[in-house]
Design a protein around this motif. Structure first.
Motif, mmCIF file in Angstrom:
data_model
loop_
_atom_site.group_PDB
_atom_site.id
_atom_site.type_symbol
_atom_site.label_atom_id
_atom_site.label_comp_id
_atom_site.label_asym_id
_atom_site.label_seq_id
_atom_site.Cartn_x
_atom_site.Cartn_y
_atom_site.Cartn_z
ATOM 1 N N VAL A 1 0.832 -1.209 0.000
ATOM 2 C CA VAL A 1 0.000 0.000 0.000
ATOM 3 C C VAL A 1 0.866 1.259 0.000
ATOM 4 C CG1 VAL A 1 -1.627 1.358 1.398
ATOM 5 C CG2 VAL A 1 -2.010 -1.095 1.063
ATOM 6 N N VAL A 2 2.018 1.215 0.699
ATOM 7 C CA VAL A 2 2.887 2.400 0.767
ATOM 8 C C VAL A 2 4.002 2.348 -0.281
ATOM 9 C CG1 VAL A 2 2.371 2.795 3.197
ATOM 10 C CG2 VAL A 2 4.382 1.435 2.587
ATOM 11 N N GLY A 3 3.939 1.378 -1.196
ATOM 12 C CA GLY A 3 4.855 1.370 -2.327
ATOM 13 C C GLY A 3 6.160 0.627 -2.128
ATOM 14 N N LEU A 4 6.205 -0.273 -1.149
ATOM 15 C CA LEU A 4 7.421 -1.067 -0.941
ATOM 16 C C LEU A 4 7.311 -2.380 -1.709
ATOM 17 C CD1 LEU A 4 8.050 -0.610 2.892
ATOM 18 C CD2 LEU A 4 8.915 0.771 0.998
ATOM 19 N N LYS A 5 8.366 -2.725 -2.389
ATOM 20 C CA LYS A 5 8.352 -3.948 -3.199
ATOM 21 C C LYS A 5 9.177 -5.030 -2.510
ATOM 22 C CE LYS A 5 7.755 -1.670 -7.674
ATOM 23 N NZ LYS A 5 7.540 -0.325 -7.128
ATOM 24 N N GLY A 6 8.614 -6.220 -2.427
ATOM 25 C CA GLY A 6 9.335 -7.322 -1.815
ATOM 26 C C GLY A 6 8.519 -8.591 -1.843
ATOM 27 N N LYS A 7 9.122 -9.640 -1.349
ATOM 28 C CA LYS A 7 8.447 -10.934 -1.282
ATOM 29 C C LYS A 7 8.258 -11.320 0.176
ATOM 30 C CE LYS A 7 10.132 -12.736 -5.700
ATOM 31 N NZ LYS A 7 10.894 -13.827 -6.361
ATOM 32 N N SER A 8 7.305 -12.222 0.412
ATOM 33 C CA SER A 8 7.052 -12.677 1.778
ATOM 34 C C SER A 8 7.591 -14.092 1.966
ATOM 35 C CB SER A 8 5.558 -12.617 2.095
ATOM 36 O OG SER A 8 4.829 -13.412 1.201
ATOM 37 N N TYR A 9 8.047 -14.342 3.202
ATOM 38 C CA TYR A 9 8.641 -15.635 3.544
ATOM 39 C C TYR A 9 8.031 -16.120 4.846
ATOM 40 C CZ TYR A 9 11.882 -14.299 -0.101
ATOM 41 O OH TYR A 9 12.419 -13.921 -1.304
ATOM 42 N N SER A 10 7.888 -17.430 4.955
ATOM 43 C CA SER A 10 7.164 -18.003 6.096
ATOM 44 C C SER A 10 7.959 -17.944 7.390
ATOM 45 C CB SER A 10 6.777 -19.451 5.794
ATOM 46 O OG SER A 10 7.945 -20.209 5.508
ATOM 47 N N SER A 11 9.271 -17.720 7.294
ATOM 48 C CA SER A 11 10.100 -17.663 8.506
ATOM 49 C C SER A 11 11.218 -16.662 8.315
ATOM 50 C CB SER A 11 10.700 -19.042 8.809
ATOM 51 O OG SER A 11 11.686 -19.373 7.836
ATOM 52 N N VAL A 12 11.813 -16.255 9.429
ATOM 53 C CA VAL A 12 12.970 -15.354 9.383
ATOM 54 C C VAL A 12 14.122 -16.028 8.643
ATOM 55 C CG1 VAL A 12 14.692 -14.139 10.790
ATOM 56 C CG2 VAL A 12 12.287 -14.178 11.515
ATOM 57 N N ALA A 13 14.340 -17.302 8.931
ATOM 58 C CA ALA A 13 15.452 -18.036 8.300
ATOM 59 C C ALA A 13 15.312 -18.072 6.780
ATOM 60 C CB ALA A 13 15.532 -19.451 8.860
ATOM 61 N N GLU A 14 14.075 -18.292 6.294
ATOM 62 C CA GLU A 14 13.846 -18.328 4.850
ATOM 63 C C GLU A 14 14.108 -16.963 4.223
ATOM 64 O OE1 GLU A 14 12.985 -20.803 2.640
ATOM 65 O OE2 GLU A 14 13.455 -22.181 4.281
ATOM 66 N N ALA A 15 13.691 -15.913 4.892
ATOM 67 C CA ALA A 15 13.908 -14.557 4.374
ATOM 68 C C ALA A 15 15.396 -14.227 4.303
ATOM 69 C CB ALA A 15 13.176 -13.541 5.250
ATOM 70 N N ILE A 16 16.136 -14.597 5.352
ATOM 71 C CA ILE A 16 17.583 -14.341 5.367
ATOM 72 C C ILE A 16 18.270 -15.142 4.256
ATOM 73 C CG2 ILE A 16 19.712 -14.652 6.710
ATOM 74 C CD1 ILE A 16 18.016 -14.056 9.226
ATOM 75 N N LYS A 17 17.850 -16.374 4.095
ATOM 76 C CA LYS A 17 18.434 -17.232 3.047
ATOM 77 C C LYS A 17 18.235 -16.598 1.669
ATOM 78 C CE LYS A 17 18.148 -21.902 1.125
ATOM 79 N NZ LYS A 17 17.151 -22.859 0.689
ATOM 80 N N ALA A 18 17.039 -16.105 1.411
ATOM 81 C CA ALA A 18 16.753 -15.475 0.119
ATOM 82 C C ALA A 18 17.577 -14.206 -0.077
ATOM 83 C CB ALA A 18 15.262 -15.157 0.022
ATOM 84 N N ALA A 19 17.717 -13.420 0.989
ATOM 85 C CA ALA A 19 18.522 -12.193 0.892
ATOM 86 C C ALA A 19 19.968 -12.527 0.557
ATOM 87 C CB ALA A 19 18.432 -11.406 2.197
ATOM 88 N N LYS A 20 20.495 -13.552 1.194
ATOM 89 C CA LYS A 20 21.883 -13.967 0.923
ATOM 90 C C LYS A 20 22.043 -14.437 -0.530
ATOM 91 C CE LYS A 20 23.202 -15.397 5.616
ATOM 92 N NZ LYS A 20 23.484 -16.559 6.497
ATOM 93 N N GLU A 21 21.047 -15.114 -1.038
ATOM 94 C CA GLU A 21 21.123 -15.611 -2.415
ATOM 95 C C GLU A 21 21.070 -14.472 -3.434
ATOM 96 O OE1 GLU A 21 17.876 -18.335 -2.521
ATOM 97 O OE2 GLU A 21 19.006 -19.984 -1.568
ATOM 98 N N ASN A 22 20.378 -13.389 -3.090
ATOM 99 C CA ASN A 22 20.177 -12.292 -4.043
ATOM 100 C C ASN A 22 21.192 -11.164 -3.919
ATOM 101 O OD1 ASN A 22 17.908 -13.460 -5.215
ATOM 102 N ND2 ASN A 22 16.531 -12.603 -3.671
ATOM 103 N N ALA A 23 21.839 -11.034 -2.766
ATOM 104 C CA ALA A 23 22.737 -9.898 -2.540
ATOM 105 C C ALA A 23 24.104 -10.137 -3.176
ATOM 106 C CB ALA A 23 22.894 -9.644 -1.041
ATOM 107 N N ALA A 24 24.587 -9.148 -3.915
ATOM 108 C CA ALA A 24 25.943 -9.207 -4.462
ATOM 109 C C ALA A 24 26.944 -8.909 -3.348
ATOM 110 C CB ALA A 24 26.090 -8.191 -5.592
ATOM 111 N N ALA A 25 28.190 -9.250 -3.570
ATOM 112 C CA ALA A 25 29.226 -9.113 -2.536
ATOM 113 C C ALA A 25 29.398 -7.676 -2.069
ATOM 114 C CB ALA A 25 30.555 -9.662 -3.052
ATOM 115 N N ASP A 26 29.117 -6.690 -2.968
ATOM 116 C CA ASP A 26 29.308 -5.290 -2.598
ATOM 117 C C ASP A 26 28.000 -4.607 -2.193
ATOM 118 O OD1 ASP A 26 28.195 -5.357 -5.100
ATOM 119 O OD2 ASP A 26 29.543 -3.868 -5.979
ATOM 120 N N GLU A 27 26.970 -5.400 -1.885
ATOM 121 C CA GLU A 27 25.703 -4.848 -1.409
ATOM 122 C C GLU A 27 25.543 -5.115 0.092
ATOM 123 O OE1 GLU A 27 23.241 -5.068 -5.610
ATOM 124 O OE2 GLU A 27 22.960 -6.703 -4.170
ATOM 125 N N VAL A 28 24.451 -4.623 0.672
ATOM 126 C CA VAL A 28 24.241 -4.709 2.123
ATOM 127 C C VAL A 28 22.961 -5.484 2.415
ATOM 128 C CG1 VAL A 28 23.757 -3.386 4.238
ATOM 129 C CG2 VAL A 28 25.487 -2.564 2.618
#
Length: 430
Positions: free
Chosen positions: A387-414
């Protein structure tokens, strides 16, 4: 009982704010008074320092405890909530409460609990007081759980009281205005006990002045005496020049707590140390420097702008209200990241929409929910974010969300993990 059985008893038998929220909050000190009376009022057998606020009380409590440890005092530290283990809440000189002590405590006092029907927090506060008394600590730093006036910790008469900055949090329990919230925090100011306010906020200054005058407590606004000038910053430490009444007092003071918000906590910590020195505590400049430079190592503090990995740079922080998130966003911006992958979850009794509206639209979001009943359902969180214009995906657990972030983040990103203490608590590397 085994340790696991004891924890299960505590979590299942007694209402717990950490898990269920507002229903566990008791607006009375009757239960904690009954518990401590039955235990011989252990809270009166050692010296205490009382710390309250909206943001900064955890960091300030740990910094004070570290300085007292470095000064040679046997130092208790009571904080909440815990991140990984229940025993983190109660420490002496950095060492966590022994599991066996907790087992014995619950077995000994189970009939009392069933008679008084205390909340989880009331029981935990009584546990801390009894443990510190049994271990004969010299002094204990006691962090308020929620509010101040009616918080279970507010049956102590401390050597000094410290209130850091006031912001909006738990409005449904503490009030809808800063003045009302400040009034609840000011409830820890005791007759004749020096009180420090870390940050002078003009809109609520009179709340503290009136309370202190009513109980004849000396009142200090730390920023009237102390100012800090940032000198350098890295992911491991930050360095300040500290001025006392405009004169250089502590040049090149190192802090191992690296959140930029520590500059707002530091004056209050230093003012409280000065009060303790006036009250007979032997605290040297060396102890101040060693304590503040090694707070995490001395006290076991985790989750405050903590670096988990360097490639990609992965950071977590427990900041979870408007002021806390504001500071986090400022610090993320200072890194000038190519892209931020934000793992975000929230609890269902916060003003989540206001926080979501603050978040940058160009971050990549990984929405999740912590494994507690109080967590905001991830589907609802994702809808509010859209509703406020944020784009992202939802994950059933914190661990799954962190795993996805690690898979998508390049070495020079945060990668940043936060939004809730309970999201940070589920980070495996912590």
């Amino acid at each position: 009982m085994t340790y696991e059985q004891v924890l299960d008893y505590l979590y299942q038998q007694l209402p717990m704010f950490q898990r269920i929220g507002n229903a566990a909050f008791k607006k009375s000190l009757d239960n904690i008074i009954a518990l401590c009376d039955a235990m011989g009022n252990p809270q009166h057998t050692f010296k205490t320092i009382h710390v309250a606020c909206t943001n900064g009380k955890g960091s300030s409590s740990h910094m004070l405890a570290a300085v007292l440890q470095e000064s040679g005092y046997k130092t208790g530290l009571y904080t909440s909530p815990h991140l990984k283990s229940f025993t983190e809440r109660v420490r002496i000189n950095g060492a966590e409460l022994p599991q066996q002590y907790l087992i014995n405590f619950v077995e000994n006092y189970k009939p009392l609990f069933e008679q008084v029907q205390p909340s989880f927090f009331e029981m935990t506060v009584a546990l801390a007081f009894k443990y510190f008394a049994d271990e004969q600590v010299d002094v204990a730093v006691i962090e308020v759980g929620l509010g101040g006036r009616l918080d279970s910790t507010n049956i102590i008469t401390p050597e000094a009281s410290l209130i850091t900055n006031i912001g909006f949090d738990h409005q449904n329990l503490l009030g809808d205005t800063l003045q009302e919230i400040a009034g609840e925090k000011a409830g820890i100011i005791k007759a004749g006990v020096p009180a420090t306010i870390s940050l002078k906020q003009p809109e609520i200054e009179t709340v503290f002045r009136e309370k202190a005058a009513a109980v004849k407590a000396p009142l200090y606004f730390a920023t009237d005496t102390y100012s800090v000038e940032p000198k350098s910053y890295s992911l491991e430490q930050q360095v300040f020049d500290v001025y006392k009444q405009s004169e250089l007092y502590l040049p090149h003071l190192k802090l191992d707590l690296t959140g930029i918000y520590q500059r707002y906590n530091l004056p209050g910590v230093l003012q409280t140390i000065a009060i303790l020195q006036d009250r007979g505590f032997m605290i040297t400049e060396s102890a101040i420097r060693n304590g503040l430079g090694n707070t995490k190592q001395l006290t076991g503090l985790k989750g405050r702008w903590q670096v988990l990995n360097y490639s990609p740079l992965t950071i977590c922080d427990t900041g979870h209200n408007v002021d806390g998130i504001n500071q986090i966003l400022a610090q993320l911006h200072s890194l000038q990241p190519k892209q931020v992958h934000f793992v975000f979850g929230a609890v269902n009794d916060k003003d989540v929409t206001t926080i979501l509206e603050m978040l940058p639209k160009n971050y990549s979001y990984y929405f999740c929910q912590a494994a507690i009943p109080r967590a905001l359902a991830v589907d609802e969180l994702t809808q509010k974010a859209a509703v406020v214009g944020l784009k992202g995906k939802s994950y059933s657990s914190v661990a799954e969300a962190i795993k996805a972030a690690k898979e998508n983040a390049a070495a020079d990103e945060v990668i940043f993990i936060g939004g809730s203490t309970f999201v940070v608590a589920e980070i495996e590397e912590l």
